[in-house]
Design a protein around this motif. Sequence first.
Motif, PDB file in Angstrom:
ATOM      1  N   ILE A 198       0.855  -1.183   0.000  1.00  0.00           N
ATOM      2  CA  ILE A 198       0.000   0.000   0.000  1.00  0.00           C
ATOM      3  C   ILE A 198       0.894   1.237   0.000  1.00  0.00           C
ATOM      4  CG2 ILE A 198      -2.183  -0.854   0.924  1.00  0.00           C
ATOM      5  CD1 ILE A 198      -1.141  -0.428   3.721  1.00  0.00           C
ATOM      6  N   LEU A 199       0.569   2.179  -0.872  1.00  0.00           N
ATOM      7  CA  LEU A 199       1.432   3.329  -1.118  1.00  0.00           C
ATOM      8  C   LEU A 199       0.996   4.557  -0.328  1.00  0.00           C
ATOM      9  CD1 LEU A 199       1.787   3.011  -5.005  1.00  0.00           C
ATOM     10  CD2 LEU A 199       3.293   2.060  -3.231  1.00  0.00           C
ATOM     11  N   ASP A 200       2.001   5.351   0.045  1.00  0.00           N
ATOM     12  CA  ASP A 200       1.770   6.634   0.717  1.00  0.00           C
ATOM     13  C   ASP A 200       0.876   6.479   1.936  1.00  0.00           C
ATOM     14  OD1 ASP A 200       3.271   8.248  -1.181  1.00  0.00           O
ATOM     15  OD2 ASP A 200       1.659   7.839  -2.595  1.00  0.00           O
ATOM     16  N   ASP A 219       7.899   4.371  -7.252  1.00  0.00           N
ATOM     17  CA  ASP A 219       9.268   4.488  -7.751  1.00  0.00           C
ATOM     18  C   ASP A 219      10.267   3.892  -6.768  1.00  0.00           C
ATOM     19  OD1 ASP A 219       8.323   5.722 -10.023  1.00  0.00           O
ATOM     20  OD2 ASP A 219       8.672   7.745  -9.275  1.00  0.00           O
ATOM     21  N   PHE A 220      10.011   4.079  -5.481  1.00  0.00           N
ATOM     22  CA  PHE A 220      10.933   3.547  -4.467  1.00  0.00           C
ATOM     23  C   PHE A 220      11.008   2.027  -4.544  1.00  0.00           C
ATOM     24  CE2 PHE A 220      11.178   1.455  -0.302  1.00  0.00           C
ATOM     25  CZ  PHE A 220      12.488   1.758   0.035  1.00  0.00           C
ATOM     26  N   VAL A 221       9.872   1.362  -4.520  1.00  0.00           N
ATOM     27  CA  VAL A 221       9.898  -0.109  -4.469  1.00  0.00           C
ATOM     28  C   VAL A 221      10.449  -0.697  -5.767  1.00  0.00           C
ATOM     29  CG1 VAL A 221       7.492  -0.427  -5.218  1.00  0.00           C
ATOM     30  CG2 VAL A 221       8.595  -2.175  -3.826  1.00  0.00           C
ATOM     31  N   ARG A 222      10.160  -0.079  -6.895  1.00  0.00           N
ATOM     32  CA  ARG A 222      10.718  -0.554  -8.161  1.00  0.00           C
ATOM     33  C   ARG A 222      12.245  -0.412  -8.156  1.00  0.00           C
ATOM     34  NH1 ARG A 222       7.281  -1.175 -12.798  1.00  0.00           N
ATOM     35  NH2 ARG A 222       9.177  -0.831 -14.013  1.00  0.00           N
ATOM     36  N   CYS A 235       3.715  -5.022 -13.062  1.00  0.00           N
ATOM     37  CA  CYS A 235       3.458  -4.029 -12.021  1.00  0.00           C
ATOM     38  C   CYS A 235       2.106  -3.371 -12.279  1.00  0.00           C
ATOM     39  CB  CYS A 235       4.571  -2.981 -11.974  1.00  0.00           C
ATOM     40  SG  CYS A 235       4.318  -1.709 -10.700  1.00  0.00           S
ATOM     41  N   ASN A 236       1.290  -3.295 -11.251  1.00  0.00           N
ATOM     42  CA  ASN A 236      -0.018  -2.666 -11.383  1.00  0.00           C
ATOM     43  C   ASN A 236      -0.301  -1.844 -10.135  1.00  0.00           C
ATOM     44  OD1 ASN A 236      -2.548  -1.967 -12.336  1.00  0.00           O
ATOM     45  ND2 ASN A 236      -3.506  -3.913 -11.808  1.00  0.00           N
ATOM     46  N   VAL A 237      -0.785  -0.639 -10.331  1.00  0.00           N
ATOM     47  CA  VAL A 237      -1.145   0.246  -9.224  1.00  0.00           C
ATOM     48  C   VAL A 237      -2.614   0.614  -9.353  1.00  0.00           C
ATOM     49  CG1 VAL A 237      -0.763   2.502  -8.153  1.00  0.00           C
ATOM     50  CG2 VAL A 237       1.188   1.176  -8.986  1.00  0.00           C
ATOM     51  N   LYS A 238      -3.341   0.516  -8.253  1.00  0.00           N
ATOM     52  CA  LYS A 238      -4.754   0.867  -8.231  1.00  0.00           C
ATOM     53  C   LYS A 238      -4.984   1.978  -7.220  1.00  0.00           C
ATOM     54  CE  LYS A 238      -9.373  -0.832  -7.145  1.00  0.00           C
ATOM     55  NZ  LYS A 238      -9.606   0.339  -6.256  1.00  0.00           N
ATOM     56  N   GLU A 239      -5.521   3.092  -7.692  1.00  0.00           N
ATOM     57  CA  GLU A 239      -5.819   4.204  -6.803  1.00  0.00           C
ATOM     58  C   GLU A 239      -6.946   3.827  -5.835  1.00  0.00           C
ATOM     59  OE1 GLU A 239      -4.079   7.082  -6.697  1.00  0.00           O
ATOM     60  OE2 GLU A 239      -2.785   6.167  -8.224  1.00  0.00           O
ATOM     61  N   ILE A 253      -0.447  -1.506  -4.608  1.00  0.00           N
ATOM     62  CA  ILE A 253       0.515  -1.865  -5.653  1.00  0.00           C
ATOM     63  C   ILE A 253       0.753  -3.375  -5.642  1.00  0.00           C
ATOM     64  CG2 ILE A 253       2.502  -1.455  -4.109  1.00  0.00           C
ATOM     65  CD1 ILE A 253       4.016  -0.500  -6.683  1.00  0.00           C
ATOM     66  N   PHE A 254       0.886  -3.921  -6.851  1.00  0.00           N
ATOM     67  CA  PHE A 254       1.183  -5.343  -7.052  1.00  0.00           C
ATOM     68  C   PHE A 254       2.391  -5.434  -7.969  1.00  0.00           C
ATOM     69  CE2 PHE A 254       1.116  -9.353  -9.178  1.00  0.00           C
ATOM     70  CZ  PHE A 254       0.462 -10.251  -8.357  1.00  0.00           C
TER      71      PHE A 254
END
Length: 261
Positions: A198-200, A219-222, A235-239, A253-254
Amino acid sequence: MMDSSPHKLYHVHGYDSRQCLEHYFSDKPDMVFGDDTLKFVIENLTQVFSVGHINGDILIDLSSGSFVHHLYSACELFKNIIVLKVNNRCIMELKRWVDERTGAFYWGHTSTLLQEKEENSDQCQDQEAKLRSAIQHVVKCDLEKENMTEPLVLPPADCVISVWLLDLISKDQDDYIRYLRKFSRLLKPGGHLIIIGILDTTYFTVGKDKFHVFTYDKDFVRKVLVGEGFIIDYCNVKERTAVSDLIDYKAAIFIAAHKEK
């Protein structure tokens, strides 16, 4: 207003694992996180596993809490699933479900979600039973030991799945990298790592307690994964869409990656 006192640490203080399931994974009408904690997880794992590159003898699950829905697709592809947990209460909750004991958490709503993603729904009708059979061991681990499962020595895994655990145990960037390295040592050369996070985020709530979450972005985890010798395959990100003050994440994030041989 947020509590000014320091938030608790998941792996140090422990928490009520059943209440966490009720807050974030149940089928109750007021559980608003289903799109991110249930559908997002199941859909992306189904997508990644359907390609056919990730399979083998051993999968190690290093995730927070005592949820099981992220392992449905995996139990079709791996002979043995080994689950590692840092908290005794999470182990007790998970074993209650594995052993089909009275009072186990209900997961039927998640196997239904899997059926919606699979082309042949008949294969999913007994998914929970298949997963119970595939989970060979549920083991307590100590994240600070060189061998986390001492005195047990685990065989190298074809795949490691980690859902939200790195977010909860890492105090800062150095911690995240240190734990990621430990997790990656569980892999065979060329093995696959799947991380769901989970981001931010700064906190999540269970009951009356607020717990620390490490704040980072995509960007950090990548960058960390590439720096540790991984090739990112997906890589997939869902708001976030859920409205709740139980947790303050901005997105889910996945990431699926494999270790260079």
